[in-house]
Design a protein around this motif. Structure first.
Motif, PDB file in Angstrom:
ATOM      1  N   TYR A   1       0.832  -1.203   0.000  1.00  0.00           N
ATOM      2  CA  TYR A   1       0.000   0.000   0.000  1.00  0.00           C
ATOM      3  C   TYR A   1       0.871   1.259   0.000  1.00  0.00           C
ATOM      4  CZ  TYR A   1      -2.921   3.815   1.566  1.00  0.00           C
ATOM      5  OH  TYR A   1      -3.535   5.038   1.669  1.00  0.00           O
ATOM      6  N   VAL A   2       1.877   1.292   0.852  1.00  0.00           N
ATOM      7  CA  VAL A   2       2.773   2.453   0.927  1.00  0.00           C
ATOM      8  C   VAL A   2       3.466   2.659  -0.420  1.00  0.00           C
ATOM      9  CG1 VAL A   2       4.884   3.330   2.015  1.00  0.00           C
ATOM     10  CG2 VAL A   2       3.077   2.317   3.428  1.00  0.00           C
ATOM     11  N   TRP A   3       3.917   1.566  -1.026  1.00  0.00           N
ATOM     12  CA  TRP A   3       4.562   1.669  -2.341  1.00  0.00           C
ATOM     13  C   TRP A   3       3.592   2.250  -3.364  1.00  0.00           C
ATOM     14  CZ3 TRP A   3       3.853   0.228  -7.324  1.00  0.00           C
ATOM     15  CH2 TRP A   3       4.935   0.366  -8.185  1.00  0.00           C
ATOM     16  N   LEU A   4       2.362   1.728  -3.401  1.00  0.00           N
ATOM     17  CA  LEU A   4       1.358   2.214  -4.358  1.00  0.00           C
ATOM     18  C   LEU A   4       1.107   3.711  -4.197  1.00  0.00           C
ATOM     19  CD1 LEU A   4      -1.208  -0.722  -4.198  1.00  0.00           C
ATOM     20  CD2 LEU A   4       0.125  -0.030  -6.219  1.00  0.00           C
ATOM     21  N   MET A   5       0.888   4.139  -2.975  1.00  0.00           N
ATOM     22  CA  MET A   5       0.582   5.551  -2.747  1.00  0.00           C
ATOM     23  C   MET A   5       1.785   6.433  -3.064  1.00  0.00           C
ATOM     24  SD  MET A   5      -2.570   5.487  -2.195  1.00  0.00           S
ATOM     25  CE  MET A   5      -2.837   7.219  -1.820  1.00  0.00           C
TER      26      MET A   5
ATOM     27  N   ASN B   1       1.815   9.216  -6.182  1.00  0.00           N
ATOM     28  CA  ASN B   1       2.117  10.628  -5.933  1.00  0.00           C
ATOM     29  C   ASN B   1       3.433  11.071  -6.563  1.00  0.00           C
ATOM     30  OD1 ASN B   1      -0.219  11.579  -4.445  1.00  0.00           O
ATOM     31  ND2 ASN B   1       0.384  10.051  -2.942  1.00  0.00           N
ATOM     32  N   GLU B   2       4.439  10.195  -6.581  1.00  0.00           N
ATOM     33  CA  GLU B   2       5.711  10.538  -7.235  1.00  0.00           C
ATOM     34  C   GLU B   2       5.508  10.812  -8.720  1.00  0.00           C
ATOM     35  OE1 GLU B   2       8.162   7.124  -6.481  1.00  0.00           O
ATOM     36  OE2 GLU B   2       8.450   7.658  -4.377  1.00  0.00           O
ATOM     37  N   LEU B   3       4.588  10.070  -9.330  1.00  0.00           N
ATOM     38  CA  LEU B   3       4.323  10.224 -10.757  1.00  0.00           C
ATOM     39  C   LEU B   3       3.211  11.241 -11.037  1.00  0.00           C
ATOM     40  CD1 LEU B   3       4.488   6.476 -11.872  1.00  0.00           C
ATOM     41  CD2 LEU B   3       6.262   8.232 -12.099  1.00  0.00           C
ATOM     42  N   ASN B   4       2.811  11.966  -9.984  1.00  0.00           N
ATOM     43  CA  ASN B   4       1.713  12.935 -10.122  1.00  0.00           C
ATOM     44  C   ASN B   4       0.495  12.303 -10.786  1.00  0.00           C
ATOM     45  OD1 ASN B   4       3.136  15.141  -8.932  1.00  0.00           O
ATOM     46  ND2 ASN B   4       4.277  15.328 -10.840  1.00  0.00           N
TER      47      ASN B   4
ATOM     48  N   THR C   1      -7.515   6.032  -3.524  1.00  0.00           N
ATOM     49  CA  THR C   1      -6.172   6.256  -4.069  1.00  0.00           C
ATOM     50  C   THR C   1      -6.004   7.730  -4.404  1.00  0.00           C
ATOM     51  OG1 THR C   1      -6.137   4.007  -4.966  1.00  0.00           O
ATOM     52  CG2 THR C   1      -4.545   5.570  -5.879  1.00  0.00           C
ATOM     53  N   ILE C   2      -7.025   8.323  -4.997  1.00  0.00           N
ATOM     54  CA  ILE C   2      -6.971   9.747  -5.321  1.00  0.00           C
ATOM     55  C   ILE C   2      -7.001  10.583  -4.046  1.00  0.00           C
ATOM     56  CG2 ILE C   2      -8.234  11.647  -6.428  1.00  0.00           C
ATOM     57  CD1 ILE C   2      -9.244   9.534  -8.483  1.00  0.00           C
ATOM     58  N   ASN C   3      -7.833  10.177  -3.094  1.00  0.00           N
ATOM     59  CA  ASN C   3      -7.963  10.892  -1.817  1.00  0.00           C
ATOM     60  C   ASN C   3      -7.921   9.881  -0.673  1.00  0.00           C
ATOM     61  OD1 ASN C   3      -8.664  12.275   0.469  1.00  0.00           O
ATOM     62  ND2 ASN C   3     -10.558  13.124  -0.337  1.00  0.00           N
TER      63      ASN C   3
END
Length: 184
Positions: free
Chosen positions: A17-21, A25-28, A100-102
């Motif tokens: 989950y941490v990786w996904l989020m 966000n890193e890829l905007n 995921t978005i929020n």
């Protein structure tokens, strides 16, 4: 009940989950063509088990997630849009996309609903009403003494490994309810 062993058993899921989020966000939000993100997301959220989600629907789902990065979307809109993509009542997948978005939003999950004694919805109209109830009750839990204890335990368990400040309190409580299932 000591929640620590249950959370520790799901440490790899929390790590995913941490990786996904972080990746999102890193890829905007530019993940529609990120094969690694999509693969991990589908496994994490069980999309690979949903035979009704075709590859074309999955591509539209991720494109939607990318197109709406950082937007303030309502569950009602996302549910309607995801249902239009799939042609089905996809309450759970819509809530996962929205979360995921929020990440301050609640995921429609059977373990959480069981804990809160909220039935499954028969259609999108009912889902929209029940989702409001789910959110209200989840906020009550997050703000309760038990919820605050769970958040503290989560932070103590994983604070050395993850930047727990990037995981919302709603998601921390979501993890607790998810890992405990019907044990509470």
């Amino acid at each position: 009940m000591d929640i620590r062993p249950y959370l520790l058993k799901r440490k790899s899921k929390i790590k995913t989950y941490v990786w996904l989020m972080n990746r999102y966000n890193e890829l905007n939000g530019k993940i529609a063509n990120d094969i690694e993100f999509k693969k991990k997301y589908r496994w994490f959220y069980g999309m690979v088990l949903a035979k009704s989600i075709t590859p074309a629907m999955s591509d539209q789902y991720f494109q939607y997630m990318e197109d709406h990065y950082n937007e303030d979307l309502s569950f009602d809109k996302v549910l309607d849009d995801v249902s239009a993509i799939t042609g089905r009542n996809e309450i759970s997948f819509a809530s996962k996309l929205l979360a995921t978005i929020n990440p301050n939003t609640v995921i429609w999950d059977r373990n959480i609903r069981a804990y809160l004694d909220i039935d499954d919805a028969n259609d999108n109209a009912e889902a929209k009403l029940l989702y409001k109830e789910l959110c209200s009750e989840m906020i009550d839990i997050v703000e309760s003494p038990a919820g605050q204890d769970w958040i503290k335990i989560f932070d103590e368990l994983f604070g050395d490994e993850f930047d727990v400040s990037k995981i919302t309190n709603v998601k921390k409580v979501d993890f607790v309810l998810w890992v405990l299932g019907g044990r509470i």
